[in-house]
Design an enzyme around this catalytic site. Structure first.
Site, PDB file in Angstrom:
ATOM      1  N   GLU A 140       0.833  -1.202   0.000  1.00  0.00           N
ATOM      2  CA  GLU A 140       0.000   0.000   0.000  1.00  0.00           C
ATOM      3  C   GLU A 140       0.868   1.253   0.000  1.00  0.00           C
ATOM      4  O   GLU A 140       1.932   1.296   0.615  1.00  0.00           O
ATOM      5  CB  GLU A 140      -0.839   0.046   1.283  1.00  0.00           C
ATOM      6  CG  GLU A 140      -1.874  -1.025   1.366  1.00  0.00           C
ATOM      7  CD  GLU A 140      -2.690  -0.888   2.640  1.00  0.00           C
ATOM      8  OE1 GLU A 140      -3.580  -1.712   2.840  1.00  0.00           O
ATOM      9  OE2 GLU A 140      -2.431   0.036   3.438  1.00  0.00           O
ATOM     10  N   CYS A 158       2.649   8.589   1.831  1.00  0.00           N
ATOM     11  CA  CYS A 158       2.959   7.687   2.948  1.00  0.00           C
ATOM     12  C   CYS A 158       3.399   6.362   2.343  1.00  0.00           C
ATOM     13  O   CYS A 158       2.621   5.691   1.660  1.00  0.00           O
ATOM     14  CB  CYS A 158       1.721   7.498   3.819  1.00  0.00           C
ATOM     15  SG  CYS A 158       1.984   6.321   5.134  1.00  0.00           S
ATOM     16  N   CYS A 165       4.768  -6.769   7.932  1.00  0.00           N
ATOM     17  CA  CYS A 165       5.661  -6.286   8.996  1.00  0.00           C
ATOM     18  C   CYS A 165       5.874  -7.388  10.017  1.00  0.00           C
ATOM     19  O   CYS A 165       4.930  -8.071  10.404  1.00  0.00           O
ATOM     20  CB  CYS A 165       5.051  -5.060   9.676  1.00  0.00           C
ATOM     21  SG  CYS A 165       6.066  -4.413  11.019  1.00  0.00           S
ATOM     22  N   CYS A 169       2.315  -4.815  16.547  1.00  0.00           N
ATOM     23  CA  CYS A 169       1.635  -3.824  17.365  1.00  0.00           C
ATOM     24  C   CYS A 169       0.145  -4.177  17.388  1.00  0.00           C
ATOM     25  O   CYS A 169      -0.428  -4.487  16.343  1.00  0.00           O
ATOM     26  CB  CYS A 169       1.865  -2.427  16.806  1.00  0.00           C
ATOM     27  SG  CYS A 169       3.627  -2.053  16.653  1.00  0.00           S
ATOM     28  N   CYS A 172      -2.621  -2.646  14.882  1.00  0.00           N
ATOM     29  CA  CYS A 172      -2.250  -2.408  13.493  1.00  0.00           C
ATOM     30  C   CYS A 172      -2.752  -3.505  12.543  1.00  0.00           C
ATOM     31  O   CYS A 172      -2.547  -4.693  12.782  1.00  0.00           O
ATOM     32  CB  CYS A 172      -0.727  -2.299  13.431  1.00  0.00           C
ATOM     33  SG  CYS A 172      -0.079  -2.234  11.777  1.00  0.00           S
ATOM     34  N   CYS A 386      -3.405   1.516   7.732  1.00  0.00           N
ATOM     35  CA  CYS A 386      -2.349   0.795   7.036  1.00  0.00           C
ATOM     36  C   CYS A 386      -2.594  -0.713   7.073  1.00  0.00           C
ATOM     37  O   CYS A 386      -2.789  -1.292   8.120  1.00  0.00           O
ATOM     38  CB  CYS A 386      -1.032   1.157   7.712  1.00  0.00           C
ATOM     39  SG  CYS A 386       0.299   0.096   7.362  1.00  0.00           S
TER      40      CYS A 386
HETATM   41  S1  SF4 Z   1       2.491  -0.271  13.671  1.00  0.00           S
HETATM   42 FE1  SF4 Z   1       2.227  -1.991  12.221  1.00  0.00          FE
HETATM   43  S2  SF4 Z   1       3.616  -1.668  10.501  1.00  0.00           S
HETATM   44 FE2  SF4 Z   1       4.202  -0.257  12.203  1.00  0.00          FE
HETATM   45  S3  SF4 Z   1       5.776  -1.426  13.323  1.00  0.00           S
HETATM   46 FE3  SF4 Z   1       3.825  -1.878  14.328  1.00  0.00          FE
HETATM   47  S4  SF4 Z   1       3.108  -3.747  13.320  1.00  0.00           S
HETATM   48 FE4  SF4 Z   1       4.696  -2.881  12.012  1.00  0.00          FE
END
Ligand code: SF4
Length: 415
Positions: A140, A158, A165, A169, A172, A386
């Protein structure tokens, strides 16, 4: 072009990734070390495709032209075709001699641009692109138009730094799709070119707040940073690199002395709460992170900006704001905090805080002399968080590529 009002990290609030694996301090540190300081000759995490023109400097393109028996100025023309005219295929380099174009193609050279797989436009003018990479992975990238006081439009891109990833988190969406691989530098740069093409407007700001943790792919991020600054002509101060914190990487970034903003995603004022929101924080105690931010400022004279996603009933109480102010005062002055009211995502129990709670939180910080901004949510109707759009179209969970795993043995070991 529709007008909008804020920046993009908003969309980043949604970066969350269940790495199908636990991530230890050692693995994070080693992965970061591998990505940012691989000695020349060592296998980088994602080896750069040697026959891709995008990402090469004007000097390198001139050298290529000369090596192929052409005049120096052909390299300058290549540079213009790639970065200004944004030509996607070597065969369309129409003002180069046919023989040179053929020679480039026969030698295997290509521009390195990928097709846009989907475009989604939100009512506020935010446009999210899904770009389909050579290995069919989707990433994206988001374009956010904003109007400044003088009525001119400022376009922010962005960008993603990884396919998925490996951090997870808890708020997310990116993490829900897993992790596949690091992006190569040209795959980062092409996102900005795609946004410029889509909006027919120059990108003014670039924020590394899309899919992925930039500090786990620092080598490519720095290469892309150079190219965006020198070749695409985005000012260094207009570029922001965001991180949730990966041990040993802030120091490395500081050593490159780039004049860009470092945005650290805190999301909590103490270690215990932070670990529950950002599991990888277990490997990076808050005091160590804040110390690295303090050193970063001393080394670069660039203040660190702190991102704080407000999650209703979790970290949005006034007491949290007081604790945050104390923490920031302890480690420096003049800090800036971006408050990001959570943008709900599928499959998450987190809720968006009320406007009253957001405003009370901001007031507590302001009354303690902390500069605060509240990010306005952009593109809610465009799967703005995201990872959300990618998850919609790429249903199969991402799995790290075998060659990436071989070059990241420490990650593989702990996962
Ligand atoms: S917020 Fe999402 S993309 Fe960013 S580091 Fe944490 S898990 Fe990875």
């Amino acid at each position: 072009m529709r007008i909008a009002a804020t920046s993009m990290a908003m969309l980043q609030q949604a970066c969350s990734v269940p790495l199908a694996r636990a991530t230890s301090a050692r693995s994070l540190a080693l992965a970061a070390a591998a990505s940012s300081s691989a000695p020349s000759g060592a296998l980088p995490l994602t080896a750069r495709d040697p026959r891709v023109l995008l990402g090469m400097s004007e000097q390198q393109l001139q050298q290529l032209a000369v090596d192929m028996g052409q005049q120096n100025y052909r390299g300058k023309q290549l540079h213009q075709l790639i970065y200004k005219r944004k030509v996607r295929e070597v065969e369309d380099f129409s003002y180069l001699p046919l023989a040179f174009r053929n020679e480039l193609q026969e030698a295997g050279w290509r521009v390195g641009r990928s097709p846009i797989y989907r475009t989604v436009t939100a009512a506020d003018g935010t446009i999210k692109l899904l770009i389909k990479l050579e290995d069919n992975r989707l990433i994206e990238t988001v374009g956010i138009p904003m109007e400044d006081e003088k009525g001119s439009v400022r376009l922010t891109a962005c960008v993603s730094s990884q396919v998925g990833c490996p951090l997870k988190c808890s708020f997310c969406a990116t993490g829900k799709g897993g992790f596949s691989r690091n992006l190569q530098a040209h795959e980062i740069v092409e996102q900005v070119l795609a946004i410029e093409e889509t909006f027919k407007h120059r990108v003014k700001n670039v924020v590394f707040m899309g899919m992925g943790e930039p500090m786990l792919n620092l080598k490519s991020v720095l290469e892309a940073h150079r190219c965006l600054n020198k070749d695409v002509q985005v000012g260094q101060r207009m570029i922001t690199i965001s991180t949730v914190g990966v041990p040993n990487t802030i120091k490395k970034l500081a050593s490159h002395k780039i004049q860009s903003t470092l945005a650290v995603s805190l999301h909590a004022p103490n270690q215990k709460l932070r670990e529950s929101i950002v599991p990888s924080a277990k490997s990076y105690p808050l005091y160590a992170l804040m110390k690295d931010c303090q050193d970063y400022f001393q080394e670069t004279s660039r203040r660190v900006s702190f991102e704080y996603a407000l999650l209703a009933g979790v970290n949005d109480a006034e007491d949290h704001a007081k604790e945050l102010a104390e923490l920031l005062h302890e480690w420096g002055r003049g800090n800036h905090v971006n408050l990001i009211p959570f943008n709900p995502i599928d499959g998450s129990d987190y809720r968006r805080p009320s406007k009253k709670a957001v405003s009370a939180f901001a007031s507590v910080l302001e009354s303690r002399k902390i500069a605060v901004s509240v990010r306005q949510t952009r593109g809610l109707d465009a799967s703005a968080a995201c990872g959300q759009l990618r998850n919609k179209f790429q249903k199969s969970p991402l799995v790290a590529k075998t060659d990436d795993m071989q070059s990241q043995p420490e990650i593989a070991m702990v996962c």
